[in-house]
Motif scaffolding. Structure first.
Motif, PDB file in Angstrom:
ATOM      1  N   ILE A   1      40.626  37.669  38.777  1.00  0.00           N
ATOM      2  CA  ILE A   1      39.353  38.358  38.935  1.00  0.00           C
ATOM      3  C   ILE A   1      38.370  37.498  39.729  1.00  0.00           C
ATOM      4  O   ILE A   1      37.551  38.010  40.500  1.00  0.00           O
ATOM      5  CB  ILE A   1      38.778  38.719  37.556  1.00  0.00           C
ATOM      6  CG1 ILE A   1      39.729  39.685  36.842  1.00  0.00           C
ATOM      7  CG2 ILE A   1      37.400  39.345  37.679  1.00  0.00           C
ATOM      8  CD1 ILE A   1      39.459  39.830  35.360  1.00  0.00           C
ATOM      9  N   PHE A   2      38.468  36.186  39.558  1.00  0.00           N
ATOM     10  CA  PHE A   2      37.592  35.260  40.279  1.00  0.00           C
ATOM     11  C   PHE A   2      37.683  35.484  41.783  1.00  0.00           C
ATOM     12  O   PHE A   2      36.675  35.434  42.495  1.00  0.00           O
ATOM     13  CB  PHE A   2      37.966  33.816  39.925  1.00  0.00           C
ATOM     14  CG  PHE A   2      37.187  32.785  40.684  1.00  0.00           C
ATOM     15  CD1 PHE A   2      35.891  32.455  40.309  1.00  0.00           C
ATOM     16  CD2 PHE A   2      37.739  32.134  41.779  1.00  0.00           C
ATOM     17  CE1 PHE A   2      35.164  31.504  41.009  1.00  0.00           C
ATOM     18  CE2 PHE A   2      37.024  31.179  42.486  1.00  0.00           C
ATOM     19  CZ  PHE A   2      35.735  30.859  42.099  1.00  0.00           C
ATOM     20  N   ALA A   3      38.895  35.730  42.260  1.00  0.00           N
ATOM     21  CA  ALA A   3      39.086  35.924  43.701  1.00  0.00           C
ATOM     22  C   ALA A   3      38.252  37.089  44.207  1.00  0.00           C
ATOM     23  O   ALA A   3      37.561  36.983  45.235  1.00  0.00           O
ATOM     24  CB  ALA A   3      40.568  36.153  43.998  1.00  0.00           C
ATOM     25  N   GLY A   4      38.292  38.220  43.499  1.00  0.00           N
ATOM     26  CA  GLY A   4      37.535  39.380  43.932  1.00  0.00           C
ATOM     27  C   GLY A   4      36.039  39.190  43.804  1.00  0.00           C
ATOM     28  O   GLY A   4      35.271  39.662  44.641  1.00  0.00           O
TER      29      GLY A   4
ATOM     30  N   ILE B   1      31.032  38.324  39.180  1.00  0.00           N
ATOM     31  CA  ILE B   1      31.763  37.162  38.683  1.00  0.00           C
ATOM     32  C   ILE B   1      31.598  37.044  37.162  1.00  0.00           C
ATOM     33  O   ILE B   1      32.333  36.298  36.508  1.00  0.00           O
ATOM     34  CB  ILE B   1      31.273  35.866  39.384  1.00  0.00           C
ATOM     35  CG1 ILE B   1      32.309  34.755  39.243  1.00  0.00           C
ATOM     36  CG2 ILE B   1      29.920  35.419  38.836  1.00  0.00           C
ATOM     37  CD1 ILE B   1      31.998  33.527  40.070  1.00  0.00           C
ATOM     38  N   GLY B   2      30.660  37.832  36.606  1.00  0.00           N
ATOM     39  CA  GLY B   2      30.480  37.833  35.163  1.00  0.00           C
ATOM     40  C   GLY B   2      31.740  38.184  34.399  1.00  0.00           C
ATOM     41  O   GLY B   2      31.977  37.678  33.302  1.00  0.00           O
ATOM     42  N   VAL B   3      32.581  39.034  34.986  1.00  0.00           N
ATOM     43  CA  VAL B   3      33.818  39.395  34.309  1.00  0.00           C
ATOM     44  C   VAL B   3      34.773  38.208  34.237  1.00  0.00           C
ATOM     45  O   VAL B   3      35.581  38.093  33.313  1.00  0.00           O
ATOM     46  CB  VAL B   3      34.489  40.603  35.008  1.00  0.00           C
ATOM     47  CG1 VAL B   3      35.023  40.242  36.362  1.00  0.00           C
ATOM     48  CG2 VAL B   3      35.579  41.186  34.129  1.00  0.00           C
ATOM     49  N   VAL B   4      34.669  37.284  35.203  1.00  0.00           N
ATOM     50  CA  VAL B   4      35.475  36.064  35.154  1.00  0.00           C
ATOM     51  C   VAL B   4      35.080  35.226  33.943  1.00  0.00           C
ATOM     52  O   VAL B   4      35.937  34.702  33.215  1.00  0.00           O
ATOM     53  CB  VAL B   4      35.298  35.240  36.449  1.00  0.00           C
ATOM     54  CG1 VAL B   4      36.127  33.965  36.387  1.00  0.00           C
ATOM     55  CG2 VAL B   4      35.681  36.071  37.669  1.00  0.00           C
ATOM     56  N   ILE B   5      33.783  35.113  33.725  1.00  0.00           N
ATOM     57  CA  ILE B   5      33.288  34.358  32.576  1.00  0.00           C
ATOM     58  C   ILE B   5      33.787  35.000  31.281  1.00  0.00           C
ATOM     59  O   ILE B   5      34.156  34.310  30.327  1.00  0.00           O
ATOM     60  CB  ILE B   5      31.757  34.281  32.613  1.00  0.00           C
ATOM     61  CG1 ILE B   5      31.296  33.605  33.910  1.00  0.00           C
ATOM     62  CG2 ILE B   5      31.218  33.522  31.406  1.00  0.00           C
ATOM     63  CD1 ILE B   5      29.797  33.625  34.117  1.00  0.00           C
ATOM     64  N   ASP B   6      33.787  36.337  31.261  1.00  0.00           N
ATOM     65  CA  ASP B   6      34.335  37.054  30.102  1.00  0.00           C
ATOM     66  C   ASP B   6      35.749  36.584  29.785  1.00  0.00           C
ATOM     67  O   ASP B   6      36.068  36.224  28.648  1.00  0.00           O
ATOM     68  CB  ASP B   6      34.385  38.562  30.400  1.00  0.00           C
ATOM     69  CG  ASP B   6      33.152  39.288  29.912  1.00  0.00           C
ATOM     70  OD1 ASP B   6      32.424  38.720  29.082  1.00  0.00           O
ATOM     71  OD2 ASP B   6      32.921  40.417  30.358  1.00  0.00           O
ATOM     72  N   PHE B   7      36.610  36.624  30.774  1.00  0.00           N
ATOM     73  CA  PHE B   7      38.025  36.326  30.556  1.00  0.00           C
ATOM     74  C   PHE B   7      38.265  34.848  30.253  1.00  0.00           C
ATOM     75  O   PHE B   7      39.238  34.507  29.585  1.00  0.00           O
ATOM     76  CB  PHE B   7      38.852  36.765  31.767  1.00  0.00           C
ATOM     77  CG  PHE B   7      39.267  38.206  31.718  1.00  0.00           C
ATOM     78  CD1 PHE B   7      40.538  38.574  31.330  1.00  0.00           C
ATOM     79  CD2 PHE B   7      38.364  39.209  32.032  1.00  0.00           C
ATOM     80  CE1 PHE B   7      40.917  39.906  31.262  1.00  0.00           C
ATOM     81  CE2 PHE B   7      38.723  40.544  31.972  1.00  0.00           C
ATOM     82  CZ  PHE B   7      40.008  40.896  31.583  1.00  0.00           C
TER      83      PHE B   7
END
Length: 425
Positions: free
Chosen positions: A279-282, A154-160
């Motif tokens: 991305i959050f969904a995944g 979920i870190g990539v969600v925070i990125d975006f």
């Protein structure tokens, strides 16, 4: 209820530490994705214009280096334990982030490629976080435990969500400074929270080179490599390329969407918001996928998730979707990819429980290789055809191959190691 059982068994501080370590490491690993447009504009000011292929290469390098480093860190986990391995790896990531910040706007493309290599250690954290958590828990809880630890993506969600906005206010180099500061805090927290499982719970079994070769000769290793190259490769590939895809395909739609915060000057931030939504969904559904696999079996759940991905990818490839529909379809693709990730790793510890450290590294490496291949495929599709239909078609084809693979192995798995695995296959 599986979540209630987690309180009675294992070691929850280590599970929490594994999640935090993987979450922030994944954030650093995918940091270039939401900054791709801003970095391209800076390089252009210095006379270097990124081609579609060069942009894809920049985004693919951390995924590729992370894939290969997962094998290395998986070996270190078996030999030195997950905690020591995590601490050293995190220090390397922090040093890379400070270097990128200090180079600031004067950074060159070649230096960015070096930064991308260093950030690969963040992606390799997968081979550390999952054993850190999984070694504490029995087979019947592996799906949900590894799903929780793996949900650190979920870190990539925070990125975006935040990287484009920080870049808009203070400039994109400041994102690396913020990342370095946060990573340092996580390093301190991890040092206090994480604990390697004692021998009474998990007996370490350090591997030699011949053990790697033995596992690589096992055909089930390659089947799991294929399944994870599709599911995690799809997730991390789309995650890294999401902003580029949205900016190249729907920039005008995002600018004219009709809401105040979607004004044209904020379109890069807007692309980050919509990318984060998908991305959050995944990311958040990975443990749900593991829990579903615990209940109905990993094989059956993969049929459902992979089948859905094929249909959705073909829709994206063959139909010219309006912006809102494209977001819905991409949201569903990422959701199914995330749940498929959880399903694959519901099966892995049941088949390779005694070799979970090294197998996490090997299979995780395959996932990273799949992600870098997907990014390069979409970069090629954009450069060759000025669109992404070919990329979606190729991806759908690989998912179909994975479905065919499941059909080939399901009976053998269920009648051999599956009979004594301790969980549903």
């Amino acid at each position: 209820m599986k979540f209630a059982e987690l309180k009675k068994e294992g070691h929850w501080p280590s599970l929490l530490a594994a999640f935090l370590y993987f979450d922030f490491s994944f954030m650093m690993w995918t940091m270039l994705g939401p900054l791709a447009t801003e970095i391209g504009e800076t390089l252009s000011k210095h006379g270097f214009t990124l081609s579609a292929d060069q942009q894809a290469t920049l985004l693919a390098v951390p995924v590729l280096s992370g894939a290969l480093l997962r094998i290395v860190l998986g070996f270190f986990v078996d030999k030195f334990g997950p905690k020591k391995t995590a601490l050293v790896s995190q220090i390397i990531v922090i040093a890379t982030l400070f270097f990128a910040f200090m180079q600031s706007d004067a950074i060159t493309y070649n230096q960015l490629l070096m930064v991308a290599l260093g950030l690969g250690f963040g992606g390799a954290s997968f081979a550390v976080a999952l054993p850190q958590a999984g070694q504490w828990y029995p087979p019947r809880l592996q799906g949900i435990v590894l799903g929780i630890a793996g949900a650190g993506n979920i870190g990539v969600v925070i990125d975006f969500l935040f990287a484009p906005k920080i870049a808009q206010i203070w400039g994109w180099p400041s994102v690396f400074l913020v990342g370095a500061a946060l990573s340092t805090l996580v390093l301190i927290a991890y040092a206090f929270l994480a604990k390697d499982a004692p021998d009474s719970v998990y007996k370490p079994n350090p591997k030699k080179f011949r053990d790697y070769m033995k596992l690589l000769r096992d055909k089930d290793t390659w089947w799991f490599n294929l399944f994870y190259a599709v599911s995690f490769g799809g997730f991390v590939g789309f995650a890294n390329y999401m902003k580029v895809y949205l900016m190249n395909t729907y920039q005008a739609d995002m600018s004219a969407f009709g809401l105040g915060f979607l004004a044209e000057e904020n379109v890069k931030v807007t692309a980050g918001y919509f990318g984060a939504l998908c991305i959050f969904a995944g990311a958040v559904l990975r443990p749900i996928g593991g829990a579903i696999a615990d209940k109905m079996g990993g094989i059956k759940s993969l049929y459902v998730f992979y089948g859905s991905i094929v249909i959705l990818s073909l829709i994206s490839a063959l139909i010219s979707l309006p912006f809102w529909a494209a977001i819905v379809v991409m949201f569903l693709i990422m959701a199914n990819l995330g749940m498929a990730n959880g399903s694959v790793f519901q099966l892995v510890p049941q088949r390779f429980g005694k070799d979970i450290g090294i197998m996490t590294g090997l299979i995780g490496a395959a996932g990273g290789l799949g992600g870098s291949a997907l990014i390069k495929t979409f970069g090629w599709s954009q450069g060759a055809f000025d669109g992404y239909s070919a990329g979606f078609l190729i991806f759908a084809g690989f998912v179909i191959v994975a479905i065919f693979g499941i059909s080939l192995v399901k009976t053998r798995w269920r009648t051999t190691w599956g009979t004594t695995a301790g969980g549903r296959i």
